[in-house]
Each structure stands twice: as structure tokens, then as C-alpha cells.
Scaffold this active site. Structure first.
Site, PDB file in Angstrom:
ATOM      1  N   HIS A 190      36.104  38.903  40.173  1.00  0.00           N
ATOM      2  CA  HIS A 190      36.561  39.999  39.310  1.00  0.00           C
ATOM      3  C   HIS A 190      35.375  40.625  38.595  1.00  0.00           C
ATOM      4  CE1 HIS A 190      40.897  39.043  39.900  1.00  0.00           C
ATOM      5  NE2 HIS A 190      40.308  37.935  40.337  1.00  0.00           N
TER       6      HIS A 190
ATOM      7  N   HIS B   4      48.749  42.067  33.661  1.00  0.00           N
ATOM      8  CA  HIS B   4      48.589  40.993  34.637  1.00  0.00           C
ATOM      9  C   HIS B   4      49.921  40.264  34.857  1.00  0.00           C
ATOM     10  CE1 HIS B   4      44.343  41.682  33.634  1.00  0.00           C
ATOM     11  NE2 HIS B   4      44.048  41.087  34.762  1.00  0.00           N
TER      12      HIS B   4
ATOM     13  N   TRP C 204      17.438  41.806  53.961  1.00  0.00           N
ATOM     14  CA  TRP C 204      18.789  41.407  53.571  1.00  0.00           C
ATOM     15  C   TRP C 204      18.730  40.499  52.362  1.00  0.00           C
ATOM     16  CZ3 TRP C 204      21.128  37.844  57.982  1.00  0.00           C
ATOM     17  CH2 TRP C 204      20.176  36.951  58.450  1.00  0.00           C
ATOM     18  N   ASN C 205      19.904  40.341  51.707  1.00  0.00           N
ATOM     19  CA  ASN C 205      19.978  39.579  50.461  1.00  0.00           C
ATOM     20  C   ASN C 205      21.134  38.593  50.512  1.00  0.00           C
ATOM     21  OD1 ASN C 205      18.035  41.335  48.897  1.00  0.00           O
ATOM     22  ND2 ASN C 205      19.617  42.856  49.346  1.00  0.00           N
TER      23      ASN C 205
ATOM     24  N   HIS D 241      36.842  46.374  40.888  1.00  0.00           N
ATOM     25  CA  HIS D 241      37.442  45.316  41.704  1.00  0.00           C
ATOM     26  C   HIS D 241      38.954  45.423  41.757  1.00  0.00           C
ATOM     27  CE1 HIS D 241      37.789  43.374  37.706  1.00  0.00           C
ATOM     28  NE2 HIS D 241      38.839  42.755  38.223  1.00  0.00           N
TER      29      HIS D 241
ATOM     30  N   HIS E 286      46.240  36.376  41.427  1.00  0.00           N
ATOM     31  CA  HIS E 286      45.281  36.255  40.323  1.00  0.00           C
ATOM     32  C   HIS E 286      45.962  35.673  39.085  1.00  0.00           C
ATOM     33  CE1 HIS E 286      42.149  37.070  37.492  1.00  0.00           C
ATOM     34  NE2 HIS E 286      42.640  38.187  37.011  1.00  0.00           N
TER      35      HIS E 286
ATOM     36  N   ASP F 289      42.608  43.395  41.839  1.00  0.00           N
ATOM     37  CA  ASP F 289      43.336  42.187  41.423  1.00  0.00           C
ATOM     38  C   ASP F 289      44.496  41.961  42.385  1.00  0.00           C
ATOM     39  OD1 ASP F 289      41.734  42.065  39.141  1.00  0.00           O
ATOM     40  OD2 ASP F 289      43.339  42.604  37.750  1.00  0.00           O
TER      41      ASP F 289
HETATM   42 MN    MN Z   1      40.478  41.349  37.641  1.00  0.00          MN
END
Ligand code: MN
Length: 259
Positions: free
Chosen positions: A71, A209, A63-64, A75, A81, A77
Site C-alpha cells: 500500500h 475500508h 535493472w534494479n 495503489h 485488505h 486496495d
Molecule cells: Mn491501501
């Protein structure tokens, strides 16, 4: 066969009549991250450190630890945001109703335009021209801009030049049209963010946005494989991680399509 619609979907997945297309880019330390000029704080790139890998730190397991900005890579938003969406009810990654995380997609193919002009701006006229062929964008649908940008690698993905990044996106009037007259779920792109690279010069700046999130709508960035989707008829599954109060998160975006 059962007449229950979910049973029909399960059967269609089993027979391959419905296929699942992965619209996500792989996440790695090489994943491009949006750059902001000073004095704005940068977003951290993806990083991964091994905890154990069948070794003295954990002989039977691998595992990590991972870290990244919300973002990063493919991804989602969330409305909060952006400052225009900061007061949106159910606007964070943990409070968005799950019913809003499955929605149909309209895919606008602008690959030819974006190849000729990397700073291509999608206009209301482009959308209406698309509707003349494919029908009106239904309320609650995603609009995805297919640009071919996901095939770019290295510096060509951000495509920074002397005037800043150059990449395609919607213009101000187009975004307002999609929100106010088409009631879309959100806007998705193959580029590093939902706005055009030069959108910092627009009035208002970053209109996708500003208006999408101000109206409680979503964004999807760094999508891939949009060329595998039909113009209409795909169902997008877009759940961000359930980060408390999160502004977005990397997302494994899946599309269900009829084969
Ligand atoms: Mn974004």
C-alpha cells in the site's frame, strides 16, 4: 471506419479524440507512507537497489531490485485488505476478475472545501448535490474525491497534528450510501488512504475500508491529476500487480477521457 467499438477506440486514440491521463504519483524513497501508532507494524517505504547499470555487474543492461509495502504510493486496495472483506470471493489481487479493473469514474470536486478545511468529510448530501448537477452515479462506477491533496509535498501530505493525521475523506453514512444505494466499484482519493485522516475515531473506525471491502469493493489511494478529469465520462484502468493472495499493490492508474 469500422463499426466495431474497439476499432473506434483505437482510431480515437490515434487521432487524439480520446486521451489518456496518468492518475499516478511517481514512486521513490520519498513517497509518503501511512503511519500507524504502536503496537501496529509499520509498512516499509519504497526502496531500490541497482543490480547492474552497464557495468561489471551487467555490462549491457540496467535493472534494479525494488521493495515496498503493498500500500505504497498510488495503489489499489483489494477487498481482502480489510478484515470485513477477508472472506470475499475473488477478493485478492490475483483473483479479482479483470473485467472489474476497467470502470467509469464519477469525480466529485471538493477542492474548495478541502482547502478551507483539510479535515473535510464528504457526506451523502454532498454526493446528492453532485448528482443533482451531473446525474445519478451509475452502478459499477468509481467515485473519486478530488481534494487537491496530490499537490501537497513533504509532511503536509500526511498532515499529522496533535490529534493524528488530518486529511479529507468520506463519513460513515456517505460510504454506506455509495455501497448500498449506488453500488459503486470503489472509492478513490488523492490522500494516502481512502479514509479520512481522523477516521480512526469514527464509529466504525475506517468506514471506507470497512464497508467498501466488506462488500467486495475496491479502493484507490494517492491519486493525482484528478483535476484533468471530467465529472463523468472517464474510463479508469486500474490493474494491481497479480500478487498471489495480495491485499493490494502499487498501481499505474490510467484514465481514458474524450478530448
Ligand atoms: Mn491501501
Amino acid at each position: 471506419m469500422s463499426s466495431d467499438p474497439l476499432s473506434q477506440l483505437i482510431a480515437a486514440l490515434a487521432t487524439g479524440a480520446v486521451k489518456i491521463v496518468d492518475l499516478s504519483q511517481p514512486l521513490s524513497a520519498q513517497t509518503p507512507v501511512i503511519g500507524l501508532p504502536p503496537p501496529f507494524a509499520p509498512s516499509a517505504p519504497f526502496s531500490m537497489q541497482t543490480i547492474s547499470r552497464y557495468d561489471d555487474n551487467g555490462p549491457g543492461w540496467y535493472w534494479n531490485n525494488i521493495s515496498m509495502g503493498e500500500h505504497t504510493g498510488t495503489h489499489f486496495d483489494a477487498p481482502i485488505h480489510w478484515i470485513s472483506g477477508r472472506d470475499q470471493a475473488h477478493g485478492a489481487t490475483d483473483t479479482i476478475p479483470p473485467q472489474r479493473l476497467a470502470a467509469p469514474a464519477c469525480v466529485i470536486d471538493a477542492e474548495t472545501d478541502c482547502t478551507a478545511d483539510p479535515g473535510f468529510l464528504l457526506t451523502r448530501a454532498h454526493v446528492e448535490n453532485w448528482e443533482a448537477t451531473h446525474g445519478r452515479i451509475p452502478a459499477g462506477a468509481w467515485v473519486l474525491l478530488r481534494s487537491g491533496w496530490s499537490r501537497r509535498v513533504g509532511d503536509a501530505f500526511i498532515n499529522a497534528g496533535p490529534t493524528g493525521p488530518v486529511s479529507p475523506g468520506p463519513d460513515v453514512a456517505c460510504v454506506r450510501f455509495l455501497v448500498e444505494e449506488r453500488d459503486v466499484a470503489g472509492f478513490g482519493t488523492e490522500t494516502v488512504g481512502t479514509d479520512a485522516g481522523q477516521a480512526f475515531t469514527f464509529e466504525p473506525a475506517f468506514p471506507c475500508h470497512t464497508f467498501m471491502h466488506g462488500a467486495g469493493r475496491f479502493g484507490l489511494a494517492s491519486l493525482a491529476n484528478l483535476d484533468q478529469l471530467p465529472p463523468t465520462g472517464a474510463l479508469l484502468i486500474t490493474p494491481p500487480l497479480k500478487i498471489e493472495g495480495g491485499s493490494g499493490s502499487p498501481c499505474r492508474v490510467l484514465a481514458l477521457i474524450s478530448a
